[in-house]
Design an enzyme around this catalytic site. Structure first.
Site, short mmCIF file in Angstrom:
data_model
loop_
_atom_site.label_atom_id
_atom_site.label_comp_id
_atom_site.label_asym_id
_atom_site.label_seq_id
_atom_site.Cartn_x
_atom_site.Cartn_y
_atom_site.Cartn_z
N ALA A 22 12.01 -18.75 9.33
CA ALA A 22 12.06 -20.14 8.87
C ALA A 22 10.86 -20.95 9.37
O ALA A 22 10.41 -21.88 8.70
CB ALA A 22 13.35 -20.78 9.33
N GLN A 27 12.55 -13.48 5.86
CA GLN A 27 13.94 -13.93 5.97
C GLN A 27 14.11 -15.23 5.19
O GLN A 27 15.20 -15.77 5.12
CB GLN A 27 14.29 -14.19 7.43
N HIS A 33 16.67 -11.90 2.67
CA HIS A 33 17.85 -12.75 2.56
C HIS A 33 17.97 -13.35 1.16
O HIS A 33 18.64 -14.36 0.97
CB HIS A 33 17.83 -13.85 3.64
N CYS A 92 28.05 -10.48 -15.79
CA CYS A 92 27.07 -9.85 -16.70
C CYS A 92 25.68 -9.72 -16.07
O CYS A 92 24.80 -9.11 -16.66
CB CYS A 92 26.97 -10.64 -18.01
N CYS A 119 27.90 -19.32 -15.99
CA CYS A 119 27.03 -18.47 -16.80
C CYS A 119 27.04 -18.98 -18.24
O CYS A 119 28.11 -19.22 -18.82
CB CYS A 119 27.55 -17.02 -16.75
N SER A 136 9.86 -16.91 13.78
CA SER A 136 11.26 -16.49 13.79
C SER A 136 11.80 -16.48 15.21
O SER A 136 11.12 -16.01 16.13
CB SER A 136 11.41 -15.10 13.17
N SER A 137 13.02 -16.97 15.39
CA SER A 137 13.65 -16.91 16.71
C SER A 137 14.16 -15.50 16.99
O SER A 137 14.58 -15.21 18.10
CB SER A 137 14.81 -17.91 16.78
P1 NAD Z 1 15.01 -19.93 13.20
O1 NAD Z 1 15.18 -21.34 12.71
O2 NAD Z 1 16.13 -19.34 13.99
O3 NAD Z 1 13.70 -19.88 14.10
C1 NAD Z 1 12.49 -20.44 13.67
C2 NAD Z 1 11.48 -20.25 14.78
O4 NAD Z 1 10.22 -20.68 14.28
C3 NAD Z 1 11.77 -21.06 16.04
O5 NAD Z 1 11.70 -20.19 17.16
C4 NAD Z 1 10.65 -22.12 16.08
O6 NAD Z 1 10.19 -22.38 17.40
C5 NAD Z 1 9.55 -21.47 15.26
N1 NAD Z 1 8.70 -22.40 14.50
C6 NAD Z 1 9.09 -23.44 13.73
N2 NAD Z 1 8.02 -23.97 13.10
C7 NAD Z 1 6.94 -23.26 13.51
C8 NAD Z 1 5.55 -23.34 13.23
N3 NAD Z 1 5.05 -24.24 12.38
N4 NAD Z 1 4.71 -22.46 13.85
C9 NAD Z 1 5.19 -21.52 14.73
N5 NAD Z 1 6.52 -21.41 15.02
C10 NAD Z 1 7.37 -22.26 14.41
O7 NAD Z 1 14.61 -19.05 11.92
P2 NAD Z 1 14.87 -17.51 11.55
O8 NAD Z 1 14.59 -16.64 12.72
O9 NAD Z 1 14.12 -17.28 10.28
O10 NAD Z 1 16.43 -17.41 11.24
C11 NAD Z 1 17.05 -18.41 10.49
C12 NAD Z 1 17.86 -17.98 9.27
O11 NAD Z 1 17.96 -19.11 8.39
C13 NAD Z 1 17.21 -16.90 8.46
O12 NAD Z 1 18.23 -16.04 8.11
C14 NAD Z 1 16.66 -17.58 7.19
O13 NAD Z 1 17.01 -16.85 6.03
C15 NAD Z 1 17.38 -18.91 7.10
N6 NAD Z 1 16.49 -20.08 6.78
C16 NAD Z 1 15.50 -19.98 5.82
C17 NAD Z 1 14.65 -21.08 5.57
C18 NAD Z 1 13.60 -20.96 4.46
O14 NAD Z 1 13.81 -20.26 3.49
N7 NAD Z 1 12.46 -21.65 4.60
C19 NAD Z 1 14.80 -22.25 6.30
C20 NAD Z 1 15.83 -22.32 7.27
C21 NAD Z 1 16.67 -21.21 7.51
#
Ligand code: NAD
Length: 245
Positions: A24, A104, A122, A133, A150, A189-190
């Protein structure tokens, strides 16, 4: 350029086959909040895992769509653009390297930026499909109907995002891409969500060089060869000279 960035630049310059796992944080600079910022939305006494689950969709499709639209309100209606991080990865591919993006995220921004090998682990928010369908419907259609049905068989559509309780698609392909790469880059990603967070563990075990670019430390930092703590945009702009190598 600090030492970590220089080290990453050298690793990127050498790598011909790169796998990128994005989370994210990849899209926050496009204006899309990451996971934690959205937590305030989980309400009505139900937990996120219940509200966005396949069981809830099947049991109460109307209540599901109401909650889903509330939770994903900003993402459903926003017209977001790729940021310098997405654009850097697309440029890395254009520079002649093989770049496979394992994401993700459900926002479609890697593809919009021009990356051609994207595995959406995801799913995607951009379409919904008919469970009967299989016909796909666009985001515009979904946004125009409180309860999207649909157009062909009138069944309630299911978002093409992977709901809790559904299998993660392309998972084996994603592990293979990471383990066949010269370099695995994890961005924003966390690494709290399983099974995707096992990808860097397995890649490291297979001898692939692993790098994490993230604002904040994660519980998985120790599995990486290199952790670059910083913003994705700033980091990618600093790495731009690598594209010419
Ligand atoms: P997370 O929110 O758990 O972690 C995001 C990480 O990114 C954090 O550790 C944060 O410190 C870091 N971060 C944020 N902005 C940043 C930047 N500009 N530069 C560097 N680091 C940055 O996200 P995750 O691990 O992807 O897990 C969250 C779940 O939620 C996933 O399953 C995802 O599918 C979903 N999600 C998707 C979106 C999207 O599609 N954009 C948005 C929110 C959540």
């Amino acid at each position: 350029m600090n030492d970590n960035l220089q080290q990453l630049a050298a690793m990127l310059a050498e790598a011909r086959r790169i796998a990128v796992l994005s989370g994210a944080g990849m899209s926050t600079e496009s204006g899309i909040p990451d996971f934690r910022s959205a937590k305030g939305l989980w309400q009505q006494g139900l937990r996120l895992e219940e509200m966005v689950s396949i069981d809830y969709f099947r049991a109460s499709p109307e209540a599901f769509w109401q909650g889903f639209k509330q939770i994903f309100h900003t993402k459903l209606l926003g017209n977001y653009q790729p940021n310098d991080g997405h654009l850097f990865l697309a440029a890395l591919e254009r520079s002649g390297r093989e770049v496979t993006v394992l994401t993700q995220n459900i926002d479609g921004l890697h593809t919009r930026a021009g990356s051609s090998r994207v595995l959406e682990l995801h799913g995607t928010l951009l379409t919904s499909s008919c469970p009967s369908c299989g016909r796909r419907h666009t985001l515009e259609y979904i946004n125009h109907h409180e309860l999207p049905l649909c157009t062909y068989c009138m069944d309630v559509l299911k978002p093409d995002v992977v709901l809790y309780g559904e299998a993660v698609p392309h998972l084996e392909e994603a592990f293979d891409a990471a383990m066949d790469a010269d370099l695995l880059l994890v961005m924003g990603s966390s690494l709290e969500v399983s099974p995707v967070n096992l990808i860097p563990v397995e890649a490291g075990r297979a001898g692939v060089a692993t790098v994490l670019i993230n604002y904040t430390p994660t519980r998985m930092d120790r599995v990486f060869d290199l952790c670059v703590q910083g913003g994705i945009g700033d980091t990618c702009r600093a790495l731009a000279p690598v594209l010419a190598r």
